[in-house]
Design a protein around this motif. Structure first.
Motif, PDB file in Angstrom:
ATOM      1  N   THR A 116       1.902  -0.504  -5.159  1.00  0.00           N
ATOM      2  CA  THR A 116       0.576  -0.890  -4.686  1.00  0.00           C
ATOM      3  C   THR A 116       0.183  -2.203  -4.796  1.00  0.00           C
ATOM      4  N   HIS A 117       1.078  -3.098  -5.377  1.00  0.00           N
ATOM      5  CA  HIS A 117       0.921  -4.378  -5.484  1.00  0.00           C
ATOM      6  C   HIS A 117       0.884  -5.307  -4.382  1.00  0.00           C
ATOM      7  N   PRO A 118      -0.174  -6.226  -4.397  1.00  0.00           N
ATOM      8  CA  PRO A 118      -0.273  -7.201  -3.013  1.00  0.00           C
ATOM      9  C   PRO A 118       1.058  -7.520  -2.513  1.00  0.00           C
ATOM     10  N   ARG A 119       2.236  -8.029  -3.284  1.00  0.00           N
ATOM     11  CA  ARG A 119       3.253  -8.222  -2.647  1.00  0.00           C
ATOM     12  C   ARG A 119       4.064  -7.144  -1.777  1.00  0.00           C
ATOM     13  N   GLN A 120       3.629  -5.905  -2.209  1.00  0.00           N
ATOM     14  CA  GLN A 120       4.355  -4.760  -1.682  1.00  0.00           C
ATOM     15  C   GLN A 120       3.557  -4.572  -0.211  1.00  0.00           C
ATOM     16  N   LEU A 121       2.068  -4.572  -0.538  1.00  0.00           N
ATOM     17  CA  LEU A 121       1.445  -4.354   0.694  1.00  0.00           C
ATOM     18  C   LEU A 121       1.796  -5.158   1.655  1.00  0.00           C
ATOM     19  N   ALA A 122       1.869  -6.572   1.492  1.00  0.00           N
ATOM     20  CA  ALA A 122       2.414  -7.530   2.301  1.00  0.00           C
ATOM     21  C   ALA A 122       3.576  -7.082   3.180  1.00  0.00           C
ATOM     22  N   GLN A 123       4.541  -6.684   2.452  1.00  0.00           N
ATOM     23  CA  GLN A 123       5.776  -6.056   2.942  1.00  0.00           C
ATOM     24  C   GLN A 123       5.711  -4.971   3.945  1.00  0.00           C
ATOM     25  N   TYR A 124       4.731  -4.138   3.571  1.00  0.00           N
ATOM     26  CA  TYR A 124       4.581  -2.717   4.266  1.00  0.00           C
ATOM     27  C   TYR A 124       3.774  -3.174   5.521  1.00  0.00           C
ATOM     28  N   ALA A 125       3.103  -4.596   5.446  1.00  0.00           N
ATOM     29  CA  ALA A 125       2.378  -4.664   6.682  1.00  0.00           C
ATOM     30  C   ALA A 125       3.373  -4.905   8.062  1.00  0.00           C
ATOM     31  N   THR A 126       4.820  -5.277   7.585  1.00  0.00           N
ATOM     32  CA  THR A 126       5.863  -5.638   8.489  1.00  0.00           C
ATOM     33  C   THR A 126       5.906  -4.268   9.616  1.00  0.00           C
ATOM     34  N   PHE A 127       5.937  -3.160   8.951  1.00  0.00           N
ATOM     35  CA  PHE A 127       6.117  -1.796   9.916  1.00  0.00           C
ATOM     36  C   PHE A 127       4.891  -0.969   9.901  1.00  0.00           C
ATOM     37  N   PHE A 128       3.743  -1.393   9.222  1.00  0.00           N
ATOM     38  CA  PHE A 128       2.529  -0.725   9.053  1.00  0.00           C
ATOM     39  C   PHE A 128       1.424  -1.408   9.465  1.00  0.00           C
TER      40      PHE A 128
END
Ligand SMILES: C[S@@+](CC[C@H](N)C(=O)[O-])C[C@H]1O[C@@H](n2cnc3c(N)ncnc32)[C@H](O)[C@@H]1O
Length: 221
Positions: free
Chosen positions: A137-149
């Motif tokens: 759930t870390h912001p670094r991960q959330l930024a990655q999810y934004a690619t396809f989400f």
């Protein structure tokens, strides 16, 4: 998660039509890999698939992608999913499983591979500050999810107080709105639509509270 040797796993993984041993062909083609064209929901760190098995069989109008770094746990997930669909007397036509490290998820999911909902259940709390960035759930991960989400909901469950409180902050700082926040899921209205995970069942048996939230992003509907 500690795994015992599973001599049967290799054969069952190879024989499973909805298990993709090589995740890279998913990139740009996620939607066409499912027999039915319909929204895709993603479970990160699906483990032995207890949650996915019960959720996916109940929602044939949704396609589900389950990712876990360990192929051996996915062999158990296949058994659990097959059992749930056999019980329902249906073929498994809305599930894909693949082994991959979620910290590199944008290598396998592109903007073309839109996902409408993400489930994160009982991920590793990584409670040392130096390890926070490994949290799913870390912001670094959330930024990655934004690619396809680009928009949708993240449904998050944990038994870990600090991970939960930090994650609420991560979601808000990343521009999500908190639609539900429950610090005792089993005494909340959301219990009616809850699907327990393997880890959750152990914590509930011990009488421990389950933390739950839904973080939404973008326009819904
Ligand atoms: C504590 S278990 C929880 C499993 C399941 N979600 C549940 O609630 O029962 C965490 C799972 O996440 C997987 N995992 C941890 N880090 C991961 C990563 N970076 N990429 C993919 N899977 C990961 C582990 O292999 C394990 O199956």
């Amino acid at each position: 998660m500690r795994m015992r040797n599973k001599p049967w796993a290799k054969g069952e993984l190879e024989a499973c039509p909805y298990y993709l041993a090589d995740p890279f062909p998913i990139r740009e083609h996620l939607h066409s890999l499912f027999p039915k064209s319909q929204p895709v929901h993603l479970e990160l760190g699906c483990g032995k698939g207890v949650f996915l098995a019960s959720l996916a069989v109940e929602h044939p109008q949704i396609n589900y992608l389950g990712i876990d770094i360990k192929s051996l746990v996915l062999a158990s997930a296949i058994r659990n999913i097959n059992a749930a669909y056999e019980k329902a007397d249906r073929p498994v036509d809305n599930v894909l499983l693949t082994p991959y490290d979620i910290s590199r998820i944008t290598n396998i999911l592109s903007p073309a591979d839109t996902v409408e909902r993400i489930y994160i259940n009982f991920c590793n709390p990584w409670d040392h500050p130096k390890q926070f960035k490994k949290r799913l759930t870390h912001p670094r991960q959330l930024a990655q999810y934004a690619t396809f989400f680009p928009k949708g909901e993240i449904w998050f469950k944990t038994d870990d107080t600090m991970l939960f409180e930090h994650s609420l902050r991560y979601f808000e700082e990343a521009g999500y709105t908190l639609k539900a926040v429950e610090r005792d899921l089993y005494h909340s209205p959301w219990l009616a639509q809850n699907h327990p995970t393997e880890h959750e069942l152990r914590f509930v048996e011990q009488g421990l509270p389950i933390y739950f939230c839904i973080a939404t992003k973008g326009q819904q509907g």
